[in-house]
Every structure is written in C-alpha cells, then in structure tokens.
Design a protein around this motif. Sequence first.
Motif, mmCIF file in Angstrom:
data_model
loop_
_atom_site.group_PDB
_atom_site.id
_atom_site.type_symbol
_atom_site.label_atom_id
_atom_site.label_comp_id
_atom_site.label_asym_id
_atom_site.label_seq_id
_atom_site.Cartn_x
_atom_site.Cartn_y
_atom_site.Cartn_z
ATOM 1 N N ILE A 69 2.778 19.659 -0.077
ATOM 2 C CA ILE A 69 3.150 18.436 0.641
ATOM 3 C C ILE A 69 1.882 17.955 1.330
ATOM 4 N N VAL A 70 1.487 16.726 1.065
ATOM 5 C CA VAL A 70 0.352 16.122 1.750
ATOM 6 C C VAL A 70 0.947 15.171 2.781
ATOM 7 N N MET A 71 0.613 15.405 4.044
ATOM 8 C CA MET A 71 1.120 14.588 5.142
ATOM 9 C C MET A 71 -0.059 13.898 5.809
ATOM 10 N N ALA A 72 0.025 12.587 5.937
ATOM 11 C CA ALA A 72 -1.051 11.824 6.559
ATOM 12 C C ALA A 72 -0.492 11.017 7.717
ATOM 13 N N ILE A 73 -1.230 10.994 8.819
ATOM 14 C CA ILE A 73 -0.900 10.157 9.962
ATOM 15 C C ILE A 73 -1.985 9.084 10.011
ATOM 16 N N VAL A 74 -1.601 7.827 9.820
ATOM 17 C CA VAL A 74 -2.583 6.741 9.733
ATOM 18 C C VAL A 74 -2.149 5.554 10.582
ATOM 19 N N LYS A 75 -3.065 4.609 10.757
ATOM 20 C CA LYS A 75 -2.757 3.376 11.472
ATOM 21 C C LYS A 75 -1.775 2.554 10.633
ATOM 22 N N PRO A 76 -0.802 1.909 11.289
ATOM 23 C CA PRO A 76 0.237 1.187 10.542
ATOM 24 C C PRO A 76 -0.292 0.128 9.582
ATOM 25 N N PHE A 77 -1.342 -0.578 9.929
ATOM 26 C CA PHE A 77 -1.829 -1.644 9.057
ATOM 27 C C PHE A 77 -2.531 -1.114 7.813
ATOM 28 N N LYS A 78 -2.749 0.191 7.734
ATOM 29 C CA LYS A 78 -3.367 0.810 6.565
ATOM 30 C C LYS A 78 -2.334 1.340 5.567
ATOM 31 N N LEU A 79 -1.058 1.215 5.882
ATOM 32 C CA LEU A 79 -0.005 1.757 5.017
ATOM 33 C C LEU A 79 -0.070 1.188 3.607
ATOM 34 N N GLU A 80 -0.191 -0.116 3.472
ATOM 35 C CA GLU A 80 -0.185 -0.736 2.145
ATOM 36 C C GLU A 80 -1.395 -0.306 1.319
ATOM 37 N N ALA A 81 -2.555 -0.176 1.959
ATOM 38 C CA ALA A 81 -3.755 0.271 1.243
ATOM 39 C C ALA A 81 -3.593 1.701 0.747
ATOM 40 N N VAL A 82 -2.994 2.564 1.569
ATOM 41 C CA VAL A 82 -2.761 3.956 1.166
ATOM 42 C C VAL A 82 -1.745 4.001 0.027
ATOM 43 N N ARG A 83 -0.677 3.209 0.133
ATOM 44 C CA ARG A 83 0.329 3.180 -0.931
ATOM 45 C C ARG A 83 -0.290 2.742 -2.261
ATOM 46 N N SER A 96 -0.172 21.109 -7.219
ATOM 47 C CA SER A 96 -1.331 21.681 -6.530
ATOM 48 C C SER A 96 -2.666 21.196 -7.072
ATOM 49 N N ASP A 97 -2.732 20.898 -8.367
ATOM 50 C CA ASP A 97 -4.016 20.470 -8.923
ATOM 51 C C ASP A 97 -4.366 19.020 -8.576
ATOM 52 N N MET A 98 -3.448 18.281 -7.960
ATOM 53 C CA MET A 98 -3.712 16.890 -7.565
ATOM 54 C C MET A 98 -4.038 16.741 -6.089
ATOM 55 N N VAL A 99 -3.979 17.820 -5.334
ATOM 56 C CA VAL A 99 -4.128 17.738 -3.880
ATOM 57 C C VAL A 99 -5.450 17.091 -3.473
ATOM 58 N N ASP A 100 -6.554 17.545 -4.044
ATOM 59 C CA ASP A 100 -7.851 17.005 -3.642
ATOM 60 C C ASP A 100 -7.958 15.506 -3.926
ATOM 61 N N GLN A 101 -7.452 15.071 -5.069
ATOM 62 C CA GLN A 101 -7.483 13.642 -5.406
ATOM 63 C C GLN A 101 -6.641 12.832 -4.425
ATOM 64 N N VAL A 102 -5.473 13.336 -4.084
ATOM 65 C CA VAL A 102 -4.574 12.637 -3.177
ATOM 66 C C VAL A 102 -5.191 12.543 -1.788
ATOM 67 N N VAL A 103 -5.726 13.647 -1.285
ATOM 68 C CA VAL A 103 -6.347 13.642 0.041
ATOM 69 C C VAL A 103 -7.518 12.666 0.068
ATOM 70 N N GLU A 104 -8.357 12.695 -0.943
ATOM 71 C CA GLU A 104 -9.509 11.791 -1.002
ATOM 72 C C GLU A 104 -9.060 10.329 -1.039
ATOM 73 N N ALA A 105 -8.032 10.023 -1.810
ATOM 74 C CA ALA A 105 -7.521 8.655 -1.902
ATOM 75 C C ALA A 105 -6.989 8.178 -0.553
ATOM 76 N N LYS A 144 -5.181 11.672 10.582
ATOM 77 C CA LYS A 144 -5.422 13.008 10.035
ATOM 78 C C LYS A 144 -4.622 13.183 8.750
ATOM 79 N N VAL A 145 -5.057 14.144 7.937
ATOM 80 C CA VAL A 145 -4.325 14.525 6.732
ATOM 81 C C VAL A 145 -4.090 16.034 6.805
ATOM 82 N N PHE A 146 -2.860 16.450 6.550
ATOM 83 C CA PHE A 146 -2.493 17.862 6.547
ATOM 84 C C PHE A 146 -1.909 18.207 5.182
ATOM 85 N N VAL A 147 -2.134 19.438 4.727
ATOM 86 C CA VAL A 147 -1.593 19.900 3.453
ATOM 87 C C VAL A 147 -0.770 21.162 3.722
#
Length: 112
Positions: free
Chosen positions: A3-17, A67-76, A90-93
């Motif tokens: 599970i990749v959990m990210a806490i970000v600023k609300p206006f960045k939600l669409e860019a992350v999606r 598990s093999d996609m974690v690094d790509q997801v975190v980087e994105a 922050k990003v937590f895994v």
Amino acid sequence: MKIVMAIVKPFKLEAVREALTGLGIQGLTVTEVKGYGRQKGHTEIYRGAEYAVTFLPKVKIEVAVDSDMVDQVVEAIVEAARTGQIGDGKVFVHALDRAVRIRTGESGVEAL
C-alpha cells in the motif's frame, strides 16, 4: 503487494492522479485529512483578528500495487506533488498481506 500512502497538498491531487493513471494504476482511494508537519501550521487574519491554524488541509491518497511497481509509483507521486515549498507532504509504503476483489473473489495481485 504494498500500500502506497501519500499525504499531499489538495491542489496537487489531480496531478498525482494523472501521474498514477499514466503508470497504469486503475484505482486509488482519496481522503480529505488535516494535519501538520515541520511547518506546525500558520497564522491568518480574519476580520482583523489573528488566529492560528494548526491543522492544515491535506489529501491522503492510498494505492494498492504489486511490489515490483512500488518505486515507480513513489517516484511518480513525488514528482507530481512537489512544489519545492514546505508542506509538500510525505509518502509511506506499507506491506499488504492480502487483497480480495469482492465481486469476483479474485485474490492477490489479480484483485488489484
């Protein structure tokens, strides 16, 4: 699975999606949350009175991935959410032991 959990600023939600969709991520969970980190909130003036805002609005994004996609997801997420200012988040895994798709009964990576 993770599970990749990210806490970000609300206006960045669409860019992350959009960044996660570009990686082929098909689903995510979003929750509006409040909190603070090193910035410890800030002060604002409303109708001439100054008050402290200790809990800042944030968005929590949770994505279950293989598990093999974690690094790509975190980087994105990091690239899409970064503003260079304090409070970017922050990003937590976390380990994910089991996943089951309720509709079909599929489990494991197939359920993601």
